[in-house]
Design an enzyme around this catalytic site. Structure first.
Site, PDB file in Angstrom:
ATOM      1  N   ASP A 151    -104.502  -6.782 -28.360  1.00  0.00           N
ATOM      2  CA  ASP A 151    -103.458  -7.708 -27.913  1.00  0.00           C
ATOM      3  C   ASP A 151    -102.541  -7.002 -26.914  1.00  0.00           C
ATOM      4  O   ASP A 151    -102.038  -5.921 -27.201  1.00  0.00           O
ATOM      5  CB  ASP A 151    -102.639  -8.184 -29.124  1.00  0.00           C
ATOM      6  CG  ASP A 151    -101.574  -9.190 -28.729  1.00  0.00           C
ATOM      7  OD1 ASP A 151    -101.917 -10.367 -28.558  1.00  0.00           O
ATOM      8  OD2 ASP A 151    -100.406  -8.781 -28.556  1.00  0.00           O
TER       9      ASP A 151
ATOM     10  N   TYR B  28     -95.892  -5.800 -20.691  1.00  0.00           N
ATOM     11  CA  TYR B  28     -95.775  -4.585 -21.522  1.00  0.00           C
ATOM     12  C   TYR B  28     -95.840  -3.343 -20.614  1.00  0.00           C
ATOM     13  O   TYR B  28     -96.765  -3.179 -19.812  1.00  0.00           O
ATOM     14  CB  TYR B  28     -96.899  -4.504 -22.566  1.00  0.00           C
ATOM     15  CG  TYR B  28     -96.786  -5.514 -23.707  1.00  0.00           C
ATOM     16  CD1 TYR B  28     -95.663  -6.314 -23.888  1.00  0.00           C
ATOM     17  CD2 TYR B  28     -97.825  -5.649 -24.625  1.00  0.00           C
ATOM     18  CE1 TYR B  28     -95.579  -7.218 -24.931  1.00  0.00           C
ATOM     19  CE2 TYR B  28     -97.756  -6.558 -25.670  1.00  0.00           C
ATOM     20  CZ  TYR B  28     -96.619  -7.341 -25.816  1.00  0.00           C
ATOM     21  OH  TYR B  28     -96.551  -8.242 -26.847  1.00  0.00           O
TER      22      TYR B  28
ATOM     23  N   HIS C 169     -96.168 -16.654 -23.402  1.00  0.00           N
ATOM     24  CA  HIS C 169     -95.388 -15.684 -24.190  1.00  0.00           C
ATOM     25  C   HIS C 169     -94.154 -16.338 -24.835  1.00  0.00           C
ATOM     26  O   HIS C 169     -93.755 -15.971 -25.932  1.00  0.00           O
ATOM     27  CB  HIS C 169     -94.966 -14.543 -23.256  1.00  0.00           C
ATOM     28  CG  HIS C 169     -94.874 -13.207 -23.902  1.00  0.00           C
ATOM     29  ND1 HIS C 169     -95.103 -12.028 -23.236  1.00  0.00           N
ATOM     30  CD2 HIS C 169     -94.566 -12.835 -25.169  1.00  0.00           C
ATOM     31  CE1 HIS C 169     -94.933 -11.006 -24.051  1.00  0.00           C
ATOM     32  NE2 HIS C 169     -94.604 -11.472 -25.244  1.00  0.00           N
TER      33      HIS C 169
ATOM     34  N   GLN D 217     -99.242 -17.076 -32.072  1.00  0.00           N
ATOM     35  CA  GLN D 217     -98.790 -15.721 -32.387  1.00  0.00           C
ATOM     36  C   GLN D 217     -97.302 -15.752 -32.666  1.00  0.00           C
ATOM     37  O   GLN D 217     -96.490 -15.595 -31.757  1.00  0.00           O
ATOM     38  CB  GLN D 217     -99.101 -14.818 -31.176  1.00  0.00           C
ATOM     39  CG  GLN D 217     -98.561 -13.443 -31.304  1.00  0.00           C
ATOM     40  CD  GLN D 217     -99.053 -12.485 -30.229  1.00  0.00           C
ATOM     41  OE1 GLN D 217     -98.328 -11.571 -29.894  1.00  0.00           O
ATOM     42  NE2 GLN D 217    -100.240 -12.640 -29.706  1.00  0.00           N
TER      43      GLN D 217
ATOM     44  N   ARG E  38     -97.500   3.963 -33.607  1.00  0.00           N
ATOM     45  CA  ARG E  38     -97.090   4.899 -32.553  1.00  0.00           C
ATOM     46  C   ARG E  38     -97.963   6.145 -32.568  1.00  0.00           C
ATOM     47  O   ARG E  38     -98.076   6.840 -31.566  1.00  0.00           O
ATOM     48  CB  ARG E  38     -95.602   5.271 -32.753  1.00  0.00           C
ATOM     49  CG  ARG E  38     -94.994   6.119 -31.678  1.00  0.00           C
ATOM     50  CD  ARG E  38     -93.488   6.259 -31.882  1.00  0.00           C
ATOM     51  NE  ARG E  38     -93.123   6.581 -33.239  1.00  0.00           N
ATOM     52  CZ  ARG E  38     -93.167   7.808 -33.757  1.00  0.00           C
ATOM     53  NH1 ARG E  38     -93.555   8.833 -33.042  1.00  0.00           N
ATOM     54  NH2 ARG E  38     -92.822   8.008 -35.027  1.00  0.00           N
ATOM     55  N   THR E  39     -98.576   6.443 -33.732  1.00  0.00           N
ATOM     56  CA  THR E  39     -99.428   7.639 -33.834  1.00  0.00           C
ATOM     57  C   THR E  39    -100.775   7.237 -34.434  1.00  0.00           C
ATOM     58  O   THR E  39    -100.891   6.206 -35.109  1.00  0.00           O
ATOM     59  CB  THR E  39     -98.783   8.700 -34.762  1.00  0.00           C
ATOM     60  OG1 THR E  39     -98.742   8.157 -36.103  1.00  0.00           O
ATOM     61  CG2 THR E  39     -97.372   9.065 -34.319  1.00  0.00           C
TER      62      THR E  39
ATOM     63  N   GLN F  71    -100.503   6.874 -38.188  1.00  0.00           N
ATOM     64  CA  GLN F  71     -99.984   5.564 -38.631  1.00  0.00           C
ATOM     65  C   GLN F  71    -101.084   4.507 -38.536  1.00  0.00           C
ATOM     66  O   GLN F  71    -101.265   3.699 -39.452  1.00  0.00           O
ATOM     67  CB  GLN F  71     -98.815   5.113 -37.745  1.00  0.00           C
ATOM     68  CG  GLN F  71     -97.522   5.877 -37.924  1.00  0.00           C
ATOM     69  CD  GLN F  71     -96.432   5.407 -36.947  1.00  0.00           C
ATOM     70  OE1 GLN F  71     -96.689   4.638 -36.021  1.00  0.00           O
ATOM     71  NE2 GLN F  71     -95.216   5.887 -37.136  1.00  0.00           N
TER      72      GLN F  71
ATOM     73  N   GLU G 248    -104.359   4.836 -38.618  1.00  0.00           N
ATOM     74  CA  GLU G 248    -105.411   4.981 -39.637  1.00  0.00           C
ATOM     75  C   GLU G 248    -104.901   4.536 -41.005  1.00  0.00           C
ATOM     76  O   GLU G 248    -105.619   3.899 -41.773  1.00  0.00           O
ATOM     77  CB  GLU G 248    -105.934   6.419 -39.645  1.00  0.00           C
ATOM     78  CG  GLU G 248    -106.804   6.654 -38.404  1.00  0.00           C
ATOM     79  CD  GLU G 248    -107.244   8.095 -38.187  1.00  0.00           C
ATOM     80  OE1 GLU G 248    -106.684   8.989 -38.854  1.00  0.00           O
ATOM     81  OE2 GLU G 248    -108.141   8.285 -37.346  1.00  0.00           O
TER      82      GLU G 248
HETATM   83  N1  NAP Z   1     -95.625 -12.385 -28.858  1.00  0.00           N
HETATM   84  C1  NAP Z   1     -94.562 -11.636 -28.924  1.00  0.00           C
HETATM   85  O1  NAP Z   1     -93.482 -12.014 -28.450  1.00  0.00           O
HETATM   86  C2  NAP Z   1     -94.666 -10.288 -29.595  1.00  0.00           C
HETATM   87  C3  NAP Z   1     -93.487  -9.610 -29.973  1.00  0.00           C
HETATM   88  C4  NAP Z   1     -93.635  -8.383 -30.621  1.00  0.00           C
HETATM   89  C5  NAP Z   1     -94.901  -7.865 -30.854  1.00  0.00           C
HETATM   90  N2  NAP Z   1     -96.019  -8.546 -30.451  1.00  0.00           N
HETATM   91  C6  NAP Z   1     -97.387  -8.007 -30.661  1.00  0.00           C
HETATM   92  O2  NAP Z   1     -97.506  -7.548 -31.999  1.00  0.00           O
HETATM   93  C7  NAP Z   1     -97.840  -6.162 -32.003  1.00  0.00           C
HETATM   94  C8  NAP Z   1     -97.249  -5.500 -33.203  1.00  0.00           C
HETATM   95  O3  NAP Z   1     -95.814  -5.580 -33.162  1.00  0.00           O
HETATM   96  P1  NAP Z   1     -94.935  -4.375 -33.692  1.00  0.00           P
HETATM   97  O4  NAP Z   1     -95.146  -3.137 -32.886  1.00  0.00           O
HETATM   98  O5  NAP Z   1     -93.552  -4.855 -33.858  1.00  0.00           O
HETATM   99  O6  NAP Z   1     -95.658  -4.194 -35.105  1.00  0.00           O
HETATM  100  P2  NAP Z   1     -95.311  -3.565 -36.485  1.00  0.00           P
HETATM  101  O7  NAP Z   1     -96.647  -3.236 -37.048  1.00  0.00           O
HETATM  102  O8  NAP Z   1     -94.401  -4.443 -37.256  1.00  0.00           O
HETATM  103  O9  NAP Z   1     -94.489  -2.232 -36.131  1.00  0.00           O
HETATM  104  C9  NAP Z   1     -95.086  -1.157 -35.471  1.00  0.00           C
HETATM  105  C10 NAP Z   1     -94.156   0.046 -35.485  1.00  0.00           C
HETATM  106  O10 NAP Z   1     -93.851   0.423 -36.836  1.00  0.00           O
HETATM  107  C11 NAP Z   1     -93.915   1.846 -36.985  1.00  0.00           C
HETATM  108  N3  NAP Z   1     -95.073   2.104 -37.870  1.00  0.00           N
HETATM  109  C12 NAP Z   1     -96.295   1.505 -37.824  1.00  0.00           C
HETATM  110  N4  NAP Z   1     -97.090   1.953 -38.813  1.00  0.00           N
HETATM  111  C13 NAP Z   1     -96.369   2.848 -39.511  1.00  0.00           C
HETATM  112  C14 NAP Z   1     -96.647   3.649 -40.647  1.00  0.00           C
HETATM  113  N5  NAP Z   1     -97.826   3.595 -41.255  1.00  0.00           N
HETATM  114  N6  NAP Z   1     -95.673   4.471 -41.116  1.00  0.00           N
HETATM  115  C15 NAP Z   1     -94.449   4.525 -40.508  1.00  0.00           C
HETATM  116  N7  NAP Z   1     -94.135   3.792 -39.420  1.00  0.00           N
HETATM  117  C16 NAP Z   1     -95.072   2.960 -38.924  1.00  0.00           C
HETATM  118  C17 NAP Z   1     -94.130   2.405 -35.580  1.00  0.00           C
HETATM  119  O11 NAP Z   1     -92.863   2.598 -34.957  1.00  0.00           O
HETATM  120  P3  NAP Z   1     -91.959   3.927 -35.171  1.00  0.00           P
HETATM  121  O12 NAP Z   1     -92.852   5.029 -35.639  1.00  0.00           O
HETATM  122  O13 NAP Z   1     -91.347   4.166 -33.843  1.00  0.00           O
HETATM  123  O14 NAP Z   1     -90.947   3.541 -36.214  1.00  0.00           O
HETATM  124  C18 NAP Z   1     -94.823   1.256 -34.865  1.00  0.00           C
HETATM  125  O15 NAP Z   1     -94.645   1.302 -33.465  1.00  0.00           O
HETATM  126  C19 NAP Z   1     -97.312  -5.651 -30.657  1.00  0.00           C
HETATM  127  O16 NAP Z   1     -97.920  -4.445 -30.260  1.00  0.00           O
HETATM  128  C20 NAP Z   1     -97.658  -6.808 -29.760  1.00  0.00           C
HETATM  129  O17 NAP Z   1     -99.026  -6.754 -29.409  1.00  0.00           O
HETATM  130  C21 NAP Z   1     -95.913  -9.749 -29.835  1.00  0.00           C
END
Ligand code: NAP
Length: 332
Positions: free
Chosen positions: A57, A62, A132, A190, A297-298, A301, A303
């Site tokens: 996605d 972005y 969007h 979404q 971010r890593t 995370q 995996e």
């Molecule tokens: N349509 C829209 O308007 C919209 C808006 C937002 C997102 N999205 C889509 O949805 C996707 C996911 O959104 P999101 O990034 O907000 O998702 P999320 O899965 O809620 O959060 C991801 C963030 O959480 C932290 N994280 C993830 N796994 C972790 C773990 N196992 N342990 C600790 N920290 C962890 C990381 O940030 P840190 O390590 O920096 O804390 C990571 O960047 C986006 O990439 C995008 O494709 C769409």
């Protein structure tokens, strides 16, 4: 780990049961740090593909376009064919200051933006094109006719909406226009949805259920809040780029949300999974949802998060998570 495929609503398309979101590729934080650079982005895509993940996605804004460039470069260099992946992108946000035509879903903007994003991705088509956000300045008829043209031209396979509550009636109206004209309707949605952001429950999910629209929730981890690295007393315990956003801290670090986190942590312990895995697994036990879009971010995370596919929750545990924040609830 080998992710399974799930059906996307009433379409014939199959998605990986967990989709990979790339919002953080090339994204700068308020403190000026880049969340994910190009090298890390490619490592994450490698790890996702290695686990059998086949749904990526992205959006044309972005990283100011860098995200699609990096995905395109990765596809060109990797051992995989573009055709093996389902790729979703999005169009809406304004890209030129002072130019109202460079925002929204007017015909001029959509036709220009689709060509630009296909060029960055290095592909002839995207599988899903989302609007969007909803554009109230463009009539639904103009938008649906333009989007249908992209499907007929083979530039887009399925149409998606990532607009938010309370826009569900607008999506329904646009779909009725499209269906009456024999045009392609929205078949994918979404919305933001996780254990603390529950605004889609009720009318929105009733609408997507009724149309057989595939729901792919974003931020299933509440941007990292639902991972166990936030503590009621100490705040962030560990590392986070997402927490550099004041909007994140004000929106998520509330007493009410920490009550939900307490219940999530209890269930995670019972099933022997991590907090993040349990939060994602909740979505995978939800009848109205096709597949969550996770961020990471890593590689570590990522995996960990993909391990959610192996977590089984009982009906009683799902119910406790569902009730942790209070209604309204959708059927699960
Ligand atoms: N349509 C829209 O308007 C919209 C808006 C937002 C997102 N999205 C889509 O949805 C996707 C996911 O959104 P999101 O990034 O907000 O998702 P999320 O899965 O809620 O959060 C991801 C963030 O959480 C932290 N994280 C993830 N796994 C972790 C773990 N196992 N342990 C600790 N920290 C962890 C990381 O940030 P840190 O390590 O920096 O804390 C990571 O960047 C986006 O990439 C995008 O494709 C769409």
């Amino acid at each position: 780990m080998d992710l399974d495929f799930v059906r996307m609503g009433d379409t014939g398309l199959q998605s990986s049961e967990i989709q990979f979101g790339t919002w953080r590729f090339g994204k700068e934080t308020e403190e000026g740090n880049v969340e994910i650079d190009e090298e890390r982005a490619h490592e994450l895509l490698d790890a996702y593909a290695e686990a059998g993940g086949r749904f990526i996605d992205t959006a044309d804004v972005y990283g100011g376009g860098k995200c699609e460039d990096w995905i395109g470069d990765w596809l060109a260099q990797s051992e995989y064919d573009r055709e093996e992946f389902t790729i979703a992108s999005k169009i809406y946000w304004q890209i030129r200051e002072g130019d109202p035509n460079s925002r929204g879903t007017n015909r001029k903007n959509v036709r220009h933006r689709i060509d630009a994003l296909l060029d960055r991705l290095g592909t002839d088509y995207v599988d899903v094109l989302y609007i969007h956000r909803w554009d109230d300045d463009t009539p639904a008829r103009e938008m649906m006719k333009t989007l249908n043209g992209l499907v007929e031209d083979g530039k887009v396979h399925y149409l998606g909406t990532s607009t938010l509550v309370p826009n569900e009636w607008k999506v329904a109206k646009a779909n009725e226009i499209a269906l009456a004209e024999g045009w392609e309707p929205f078949t994918v949605a979404q919305p933001r949805y996780n254990l603390v952001d529950r605004e889609v429950e009720g009318g929105y999910l009733e609408m997507t259920d009724d149309y057989g629209i595939a729901v792919c929730p974003w931020s299933p981890l509440g941007q990292g809040f639902l991972t166990g690295k936030y503590d009621r007393e100490d705040g962030l315990v560990g590392e986070s780029r997402a927490a550099e956003s004041s909007r994140f801290r004000e929106g998520y670090l509330t007493e009410e949300n920490f009550d939900v986190l307490d219940e999530l942590e209890a269930v995670a312990e019972e099933v022997g999974a991590t907090v993040a895995q349990t939060a994602i697994a909740y979505h995978m036990h939800h009848d109205s949802i096709a597949a969550p879009i996770i961020g990471a971010r890593t590689v570590e995370q990522l995996e960990e998060n993909l391990g959610a596919a192996e977590v089984a929750l009982s009906d009683e545990q799902v119910e406790r998570l569902r009730e942790a924040k209070g209604g309204p609830y959708s059927d699960i």
